[in-house]
Design a protein around this motif. Structure first.
Motif, short mmCIF file in Angstrom:
data_model
loop_
_atom_site.label_atom_id
_atom_site.label_comp_id
_atom_site.label_asym_id
_atom_site.label_seq_id
_atom_site.Cartn_x
_atom_site.Cartn_y
_atom_site.Cartn_z
N ASN A 1 49.89 33.97 46.59
CA ASN A 1 49.14 35.22 46.77
C ASN A 1 48.58 35.75 45.46
O ASN A 1 47.49 36.33 45.43
CB ASN A 1 50.02 36.29 47.43
CG ASN A 1 50.37 35.92 48.86
OD1 ASN A 1 49.74 35.02 49.43
ND2 ASN A 1 51.37 36.57 49.42
N LYS A 2 49.34 35.55 44.38
CA LYS A 2 48.86 36.01 43.07
C LYS A 2 47.50 35.36 42.75
O LYS A 2 46.56 36.03 42.35
CB LYS A 2 49.91 35.63 42.00
CG LYS A 2 49.54 36.05 40.60
CD LYS A 2 50.65 35.71 39.61
CE LYS A 2 50.50 34.30 39.07
NZ LYS A 2 51.58 33.89 38.16
N TYR A 3 47.41 34.05 43.01
CA TYR A 3 46.15 33.36 42.70
C TYR A 3 45.07 33.68 43.72
O TYR A 3 43.89 33.73 43.35
CB TYR A 3 46.36 31.85 42.54
CG TYR A 3 47.11 31.56 41.28
CD1 TYR A 3 46.52 31.80 40.03
CD2 TYR A 3 48.44 31.12 41.29
CE1 TYR A 3 47.21 31.59 38.86
CE2 TYR A 3 49.15 30.90 40.12
CZ TYR A 3 48.53 31.14 38.91
OH TYR A 3 49.21 30.96 37.74
N SER A 4 45.46 33.90 44.99
CA SER A 4 44.44 34.27 45.99
C SER A 4 43.73 35.55 45.55
O SER A 4 42.50 35.63 45.58
CB SER A 4 45.06 34.54 47.35
OG SER A 4 45.56 33.36 47.89
N LEU A 5 44.52 36.52 45.11
CA LEU A 5 43.94 37.79 44.68
C LEU A 5 43.05 37.57 43.45
O LEU A 5 41.92 38.04 43.39
CB LEU A 5 45.05 38.81 44.37
CG LEU A 5 44.57 40.18 43.88
CD1 LEU A 5 43.71 40.87 44.93
CD2 LEU A 5 45.76 41.08 43.51
N GLU A 6 43.59 36.80 42.50
CA GLU A 6 42.83 36.54 41.28
C GLU A 6 41.48 35.88 41.60
O GLU A 6 40.44 36.26 41.06
CB GLU A 6 43.68 35.61 40.40
CG GLU A 6 43.44 35.79 38.93
CD GLU A 6 44.38 34.88 38.14
OE1 GLU A 6 45.58 35.21 38.08
OE2 GLU A 6 43.90 33.85 37.62
N LYS A 7 41.53 34.89 42.50
CA LYS A 7 40.29 34.18 42.87
C LYS A 7 39.33 35.11 43.61
O LYS A 7 38.13 35.10 43.36
CB LYS A 7 40.60 32.96 43.74
CG LYS A 7 41.25 31.81 42.97
CD LYS A 7 40.25 31.21 42.01
CE LYS A 7 40.84 30.19 41.08
NZ LYS A 7 40.90 28.85 41.62
N ASN A 8 39.88 35.91 44.54
CA ASN A 8 39.01 36.84 45.28
C ASN A 8 38.35 37.83 44.33
O ASN A 8 37.17 38.14 44.47
CB ASN A 8 39.82 37.60 46.33
CG ASN A 8 40.18 36.72 47.51
OD1 ASN A 8 39.65 35.62 47.66
ND2 ASN A 8 41.07 37.21 48.37
N GLU A 9 39.12 38.31 43.35
CA GLU A 9 38.58 39.32 42.42
C GLU A 9 37.40 38.80 41.60
O GLU A 9 36.58 39.57 41.13
CB GLU A 9 39.69 39.86 41.52
CG GLU A 9 40.54 40.90 42.26
CD GLU A 9 41.75 41.36 41.48
OE1 GLU A 9 42.18 40.65 40.55
OE2 GLU A 9 42.27 42.45 41.83
N ARG A 10 37.32 37.49 41.47
CA ARG A 10 36.18 36.94 40.73
C ARG A 10 34.85 37.23 41.42
O ARG A 10 33.79 37.11 40.82
CB ARG A 10 36.32 35.42 40.58
CG ARG A 10 37.38 35.06 39.59
CD ARG A 10 37.35 33.60 39.28
NE ARG A 10 38.59 33.26 38.60
CZ ARG A 10 38.93 32.07 38.22
NH1 ARG A 10 38.12 31.06 38.46
NH2 ARG A 10 40.06 31.86 37.60
N LEU A 11 34.92 37.55 42.72
CA LEU A 11 33.68 37.83 43.47
C LEU A 11 33.25 39.28 43.36
O LEU A 11 32.16 39.66 43.78
CB LEU A 11 33.86 37.47 44.95
CG LEU A 11 34.00 35.99 45.32
CD1 LEU A 11 34.11 35.84 46.82
CD2 LEU A 11 32.81 35.19 44.82
N SER B 1 41.74 39.81 52.12
CA SER B 1 40.41 40.08 52.65
C SER B 1 39.48 40.60 51.57
O SER B 1 39.91 41.10 50.53
CB SER B 1 40.48 41.08 53.80
OG SER B 1 40.84 42.34 53.31
N ILE B 2 38.21 40.45 51.88
CA ILE B 2 37.16 40.87 50.94
C ILE B 2 36.18 41.71 51.74
O ILE B 2 35.82 41.35 52.86
CB ILE B 2 36.45 39.62 50.37
CG1 ILE B 2 37.45 38.75 49.57
CG2 ILE B 2 35.26 40.00 49.49
CD1 ILE B 2 36.87 37.46 49.05
N ARG C 1 26.79 42.11 49.03
CA ARG C 1 27.35 42.52 47.73
C ARG C 1 28.80 42.90 47.94
O ARG C 1 29.13 43.72 48.80
CB ARG C 1 26.56 43.70 47.14
CG ARG C 1 26.93 43.93 45.65
CD ARG C 1 26.06 44.98 45.01
NE ARG C 1 26.13 46.25 45.73
CZ ARG C 1 27.14 47.12 45.63
NH1 ARG C 1 28.17 46.87 44.85
NH2 ARG C 1 27.12 48.26 46.31
N ILE C 2 29.67 42.24 47.17
CA ILE C 2 31.11 42.43 47.36
C ILE C 2 31.54 43.76 46.74
O ILE C 2 31.24 44.05 45.57
CB ILE C 2 31.90 41.25 46.73
CG1 ILE C 2 31.45 39.91 47.34
CG2 ILE C 2 33.40 41.45 46.88
CD1 ILE C 2 31.62 39.78 48.84
#
Ligand code: SAH
Ligand code: SF4
Ligand code: F3S
Length: 437
Positions: free
Chosen positions: A367-377, A431-432, A423-424
């Motif tokens: 989950n830590k990496y999921s959030l990190e990856k999502n935040e890149r958007l 979720s995003i 636009r994110i």
């Protein structure tokens, strides 16, 4: 008796089989009932990959029995898919669920219209299961769930016999369709409005047709189809992933920048006991090559914790692999013994509380990496193919980015099926959110 409802458990193979079954029912004059309890004909398309799926199936079967006994709408209950493909379940159905009207397996889907008609005309229960010989069925009757995207089988069955897995026993030996057949089907789907296809197989990388065409050749051929926007595939087994496929990420512009590459474990010794036929080093090598061919590729995976004999050190190898790859997301599973598979007979089964504790530790890292990856958007504008409105709030639509991220978008107009710029605005772990750009 003209309304039907299909309940589907399990993977995309089952989802697609259900689309085929729906096609058959509609050509027999049945119409879809949104409410499963308002349909005269109910089909339960089952999965047996983990115990949880078994339990849900039996629970649901009980509910329909009650309805049928009470003379509510339910008249005919059909069971198909992976569960009745196993001798143990066949016995169980015959003994404890002998009231089920029609039972068929993964190899006899094409018989369904005849079985249903025979059930209605003779009043007799119908049972049609054959051994696993993986026939290549006729794909033309499918009733697709979505207009804009389509599931396309390219192989059937599985030859890999990973020691934990029931699928080779329920789906039979692997068979590939011909490249021409697949290309022809995709062209028809595009003419019918599909802009995304998901190529399906338990191991798409071992696709090989009678003429010797391999998976990368198929991907390139599909990439040439005009009008198609996106190509996805599932699932890719690391043991057969070729450099030629990695190259497709450079050369095929329609191939989505995403790969689902199940690792199962980060420990080479566990992988060996799982009969996965790759080790940690080979997996990392593939990841490195994928990242250099396609620097922003999204990588997702499946992981099993608590496989028999898994030591704390072996489990920590899985954690460190997740830290290395930094997956965009992962499906994590607690090992579930499946009767008839080799691992179910291994003597060193892991106690549930240890499995559970590892599962929680793993999810924390994932989950830590999921959030990190999502935040890149965050604040970026991305293309999203909208699947439909979310049931809770019909002004909220959801869809997928090229990298398979689920994005919720609010819109005053119906944007289902459109590839829109979004636009994110907010990125969470699961979720995003975004707004139309
Ligand atoms: N063909 C795909 C997997 C299909 S099953 C592949 O090889 O990657 C989907 C996932 O279910 C698997 O990747 C595995 O992680 C999980 N799974 C399968 N059998 C399981 C079992 N007995 N217990 C727990 N998880 C299991
Ligand atoms: Fe199961 Fe392994 Fe086949 Fe995947 S490759 S379906 S995990 S036996
Ligand atoms: Fe389940 Fe059968 Fe798919 S066991 S995961 S429905 S192949």
């Amino acid at each position: 008796m003209k309304r039907y409802h299909i309940i589907t458990f399990g993977c995309q193979m089952n989802e697609h089989d259900s689309e085929n079954i729906a096609g058959m029912l509609e050509s027999m004059g049945y119409v879809l009932a949104d409410d499963p309890f308002k349909a005269e004909v109910v089909v339960l398309n089952t999965c047996s990959v983990r115990e949880h799926a078994d339990k849900r199936f039996y629970g649901m079967l009980g509910q329909f029995k009650k309805r049928r006994d009470e003379n509510k709408d339910t008249r005919i209950v059909c069971v198909c898919g992976c569960m009745p493909q196993q001798p143990r379940v066949q016995d169980e159905i015959k003994k404890s669920f002998s009231w089920v009207d029609v039972v068929f397996g993964t190899q006899t889907i094409g018989d369904f219209p005849r079985l249903l008609n025979d059930r209605i005309s003779t009043g007799k229960k119908q049972f049609s299961i054959t051994a696993n010989n993986s026939i290549v069925p006729d794909e033309k009757e499918s009733k697709r769930l979505h207009k804009h995207k389509a599931l396309v089988n390219i192989t059937y069955g599985c030859n890999n016999f990973c020691t934990y897995c029931i699928v080779p026993y329920t789906r039979g030996r692997e068979k590939s369709r011909s490249l021409e057949d697949v290309v022809c089907e995709v062209k028809k789907l595009v003419a019918d409005g599909a802009i995304e296809v998901m190529l399906l197989g338990q191991n798409v990388n071992s696709f090989i047709d009678d003429k010797g065409n391999t998976f990368p050749t198929l991907v390139r051929a599909i990439n040439d189809i005009e009008g198609l926007e996106r190509i996805r595939f599932m699932t890719s087994n690391p043991k057969d992933l070729s450099d030629e496929l990695i190259e497709c990420y450079r050369t095929c512009e329609k191939l989505c920048k995403h790969i689902h590459l199940p690792v199962q474990s980060g420990s080479s010794s566990v992988l060996k006991r799982m009969n996965r036929r790759y080790d940690r080093e080979k997996y990392i090598d593939i990841i490195n090559k994928l990242k250099s061919a396609c620097p922003d590729i999204a990588i997702t995976t499946d992981i099993i914790v608590g496989f028999p004999g898994e030591t704390e050190a072996e489990f920590e190898d899985t954690l460190s692999l997740v830290e290395y790859v930094k997956y965009d997301s992962a499906f994590t599973f607690i090992y579930s013994p499946r009767e008839g598979t080799p691992a179910a007979g291994f003597s060193d089964q892991i106690p549930y509380d240890i499995k559970h504790e590892r599962f929680e530790r793993l999810n924390e890292v994932v989950n830590k990496y999921s959030l990190e990856k999502n935040e890149r958007l965050s604040d970026k504008t991305v293309k999203v193919l909208i699947d439909g409105s979310s049931r809770k709030d019909d002004k909220s639509y959801s869809g997928r980015t090229d990298g398979f991220k689920l994005v919720n978008v609010s819109s005053g107009r119906d944007i289902t099926g459109q590839l829109v710029d979004v636009r994110i605005t907010e990125c969470k772990t699961f979720s995003i959110d975004g707004v139309l750009a």
